[in-house]
Design an enzyme around this catalytic site. Structure first.
Site, PDB file in Angstrom:
ATOM      1  N   ASN A 196      37.650  51.236  44.863  1.00 26.91           N
ATOM      2  CA  ASN A 196      37.666  50.401  46.068  1.00 26.91           C
ATOM      3  C   ASN A 196      38.843  49.442  46.140  1.00 26.91           C
ATOM      4  O   ASN A 196      38.874  48.570  47.006  1.00 26.91           O
ATOM      5  CB  ASN A 196      36.344  49.629  46.231  1.00 26.91           C
ATOM      6  N   ASP A 219      41.216  63.351  47.664  1.00 28.19           N
ATOM      7  CA  ASP A 219      40.680  62.932  48.956  1.00 28.19           C
ATOM      8  C   ASP A 219      39.942  61.597  48.876  1.00 28.19           C
ATOM      9  O   ASP A 219      39.775  60.912  49.892  1.00 28.19           O
ATOM     10  CB  ASP A 219      39.737  64.013  49.492  1.00 28.19           C
ATOM     11  N   ARG A 323      37.433  67.186  34.780  1.00 29.73           N
ATOM     12  CA  ARG A 323      38.577  66.744  35.577  1.00 29.73           C
ATOM     13  C   ARG A 323      39.907  66.978  34.866  1.00 29.73           C
ATOM     14  O   ARG A 323      40.934  67.234  35.521  1.00 29.73           O
ATOM     15  CB  ARG A 323      38.426  65.251  35.898  1.00 29.73           C
TER      16      ARG A 323
END
Length: 565
Positions: A196, A219, A323
Site C-alpha cells: 500500500n 498487476d 514466486r
C-alpha cells in the site's frame, strides 16, 4: 556546404511526396563512407553513396521512431556534429519464429563547414525534424480515439523491487531507462517499500507536476495506484492521469493485454517489456474501463483486471510460494490445485449486456438476499522515497526489509468506506466516487432483469475486463480496454481434472471457448453479484485477496486513461 546537403529533395516533390529534408552526411566511424538521407512525413530513407550500381538503401518507418538527438563529438578538435535517430522496428527473432521489436540506431556526422556551431545547428535541425515527424506518425489503430501525453512529458515511475523474481529494478535499468533517454522523457523513479505504499503516495501526490503515472511491476501495484487515485477528493481529475504499465511481475496481465491491443505479434518476457516501453515513449492514450466492486463490509474497490473466486483465485494466492521461479509459478500452482480439485457452493447473478433476461442452460430468474458479514481492517501509511533519473543506478543499493510480495492483502480505511446505495459526498456536494446505478444494496435482491444461475456448485467464477489473465493466458480474444463489458466465465461442478487442464492449455492460444466444454459458460455482462455459501474460500480482485463474502460489481466505462498503441 556539400552539394545537395539539407535541401528539399526534388525527386520526392515530382512523385507527389512532400520532401521534408534532404542531406548528405558521412559515417560516424569512417569519413570515406557517405550517405544520402531523405526525410519525409512518414519515413527516413538512407542510401549509401557509391559509384557502383545497386546502392544499399534502407527505409525506416517513423512510426517505429521514439526519438532523435543532436550532439558534439567527444573530441574538441572535431568540427563536426552528430545526430542519432532511435528506432524499434519489428525484426525477425534470432533463431526463432516470428518477429519482435528490436532496437536500431542510425547515426550521422555533419561536417558541412568548418564552423562547429553551424554544424551543430544543422544536426539539431535534423533531430528536431525527425522528432516532430515521428510524433505525427504514432502507431494508431483504426476505430480507437486517442489523446497524447504532453511533450515533453513528466513521468512518475513506481517500481516494486520485490515483484516477480525480484528483478523489476534491474529490468528497468537494463531495458527502459535507455529508451526514455532516447525519447527525451524526463521521469522520477519511486521505489516502493511496503504494501500500500503506492496507494498512499498517489493519494497525497501533487499530480499537477506529473503527466503520467507508470507502474513497473506486476498487476498488484497498479491496483494500489488506481484505488489511491479514486480515494482522493479530486478523484474526477486524478483518475484522468494517464497510466502506463511496464511488466515486472509474474502475471503481467495488463501488459500482455496492452501489447495485444496494439495488434503486435505475441511477445513475452523482455520482448513484452520492450513493446510496452515503446508504447510509453510514443505516448498515445486511450480510455480504460474500471469496475466498481462492493464488499460485504461496505468497502468499495476499483478494479482494472478481474474478480475471481474458486480455482483461479486459489492458484493465484497459493502459488505465491513459487514466486521465485517467475511466471511458471502459475503452472505449478495449477497442477497442485488440480490434484485436489475443490468445488464451491454459492449463488451467482448477473445483468446481461443487453439488459434483457437471458436464461442459459441451468439458469432461472430468482432473488437470493445475501448475508452481510463484516471484516474490518486497517491501512498502513509510510513516507515515500523519490529518486530522480539523474542517478537511477543508485536504486539497487537501497535495502528493502519488507518480505511481502506485490500480492498484498487489500485493506480498508475511513476514506473508502462508503454505502452501497449512495456515494459519499464532500461539503461542496461533489461525489467522492461514481454512482453505481445498476447495483442494489447487497442486502437487497437483484432486479428482475438480472439472470440468476441455477447451479450452486462451481469450480471457478472469473469476471475479467482485459484480453489476458496472464502473459500466456489469452482469456478474452475479443476484449478491448474500453469495450464497456465485464466478461464473465464460470465452470460448474462435474468437470474432470483433464478437461479443466485442457481448458487452461487451450487458453494459451485463446481457443478455450472452442473446446465445447459443457461445464464452461461465458457471458458478457454489465454487473454481477456473487454470494459464496461455502464457509471457506478465497476471492481476489486484480490478483489481490479481499475479504471473503458476498461481493457485487458494475462496469464504469472509460473511467480511467491508459497509455497503449
Amino acid at each position: 556546404m556539400e552539394k545537395g546537403a539539407s535541401e528539399p529533395d526534388p525527386s520526392h516533390q515530382r512523385n507527389g511526396v512532400v520532401g521534408v529534408l534532404y542531406g548528405e552526411f558521412t559515417d560516424t566511424l569512417n569519413d570515406r563512407v557517405r550517405y544520402s538521407v531523405s526525410l519525409t512525413e512518414s519515413a527516413l530513407t538512407i542510401q549509401m553513396i557509391s559509384s557502383s550500381p545497386g546502392r544499399t538503401k534502407v527505409v525506416f518507418n517513423l512510426t517505429d521512431c521514439v526519438g532523435c538527438r543532436a550532439y558534439r563529438g567527444p573530441d574538441s578538435a572535431d568540427v563536426g556534429a552528430y545526430f542519432t535517430a532511435y528506432f524499434y522496428p519489428f525484426k525477425r527473432r534470432w533463431m526463432s519464429a516470428g518477429v519482435a521489436r528490436q532496437r536500431v540506431e542510425q547515426c550521422f556526422r555533419v561536417a558541412l563547414v568548418q564552423d562547429p556551431l553551424a554544424n551543430l545547428q544543422e544536426a539539431e535541425r535534423w533531430a528536431r525534424a525527425i522528432r516532430d515527424a515521428s510524433a505525427r506518425q504514432a502507431p494508431r489503430r483504426d476505430g480507437v480515439v486517442y489523446m497524447e501525453v504532453r511533450r515533453p512529458c513528466r513521468v512518475m515511475i513506481l517500481v516494486n523491487p520485490l515483484s516477480g523474481r525480484g528483478q523489476a529494478l534491474q529490468l528497468f535499468t537494463g531495458h527502459i531507462q535507455g529508451m526514455l533517454t532516447e525519447a527525451a522523457v524526463p521521469y522520477t523513479l519511486v521505489i516502493t517499500e511496503h504494501q500500500n505504499h503506492a496507494r498512499e503516495l498517489v493519494k497525497k501526490a501533487d499530480l499537477s507536476q506529473c503527466d503520467a503515472l507508470v507502474i513497473m511491476s506486476g498487476d498488484g501495484l497498479l491496483f494500489e495506484v488506481i484505488n489511491g487515485l479514486m480515494e482522493r477528493e479530486d478523484w474526477q481529475e486524478a483518475i484522468q492521469t494517464p497510466l502506463g504499465i511496464l511488466p515486472g511481475g509474474s502475471g503481467n496481465a495488463l501488459a500482455a493485454s496492452v501489447h495485444h491491443y496494439s495488434q503486435s505479434p505475441p511477445a513475452w518476457n523482455e520482448e513484452l517489456l520492450l513493446s510496452c516501453g515503446f508504447m510509453l515513449c510514443k505516448g498515445l492514450v486511450g480510455s480504460l474501463d474500471l469496475v466498481s466492486i462492493h464488499l460485504a463490509s461496505r468497502q468499495r474497490l476499483f478494479s482494472f483486471l478481474s474478480l475471481a473466486w474458486g480455482f483461479v483465485a486459489d492458484v493465484d494466492i497459493e502459488s505465491e510460494k513459487y514466486r521465485h521461479v517467475g511466471a511458471i509459478r502459475f503452472l505449478m500452482g495449477t497442477l497442485v490445485r488440480l490434484a485436489s480439485l475443490r468445488v464451491y457452493q454459492g449463488r451467482l447473478a448477473y445483468l446481461p449486456i443487453n439488459e434483457e433476461p437471458k436464461l442459459p442452460k441451468g439458469s432461472i430468474k430468482a432473488n437470493h438476499p445475501p448475508s452481510t458479514p463484516q471484516h474490518p481492517s486497517l491501512c498502513a501509511s509510510l513516507p515515500c522515497r523519490l529518486i530522480p533519473n539523474t542517478s537511477p543506478n543508485q536504486n539497487s543499493r537501497h535495502n528493502h526489509t519488507s518480505t511481502n510480495s506485490n500480492h498484498n492483502t487489500i485493506t480498508n480505511s475511513s476514506n473508502n468506506a462508503i454505502t452501497t446505495k449512495r456515494p459519499e459526498t464532500q461539503s461542496d456536494g461533489k461525489s467522492r466516487a461514481p454512482v453505481d446505478s445498476l447495483l442494489p444494496g447487497l442486502d437487497q435482491p437483484v432486479p428482475e432483469s438480472w439472470t440468476v444461475v441455477k447451479e450452486e456448485e462451481f469450480v471457478l467464477v472469473l469476471a475479467i475486463y482485459q484480453s489476458h489473465l496472464a502473459e500466456d493466458l489469452w482469456t478474452v480474444p475479443g476484449a478491448t480496454a474500453d469495450d464497456g463489458t465485464i466478461h464473465l466465465f464460470y465452470v460448474t461442478a462435474g468437470i474432470s481434472r483433464p478437461a479443466l487442464l485442457r481448458l487452461f492449455l487451450a487458453m494459451e492460444k485463446g481457443a478455450h471457448l472452442a473446446c465445447g466444454c459443457p461445464h464452461l459458460v461465458y457471458e458478457k455482462v454489465k454487473a454481477l453479484r456473487l454470494e459464496p455459501i461455502s464457509p471457506q474460500g478465497m476471492i481476489t480482485v486484480d490478483g489481490e485477496m479481499v475479504e471473503y463474502g458476498p461481493v457485487q460489481a458494475q462496469i464504469q466505462p472509460g473511467l480511467a486513461r491508459l497509455i497503449y498503441g
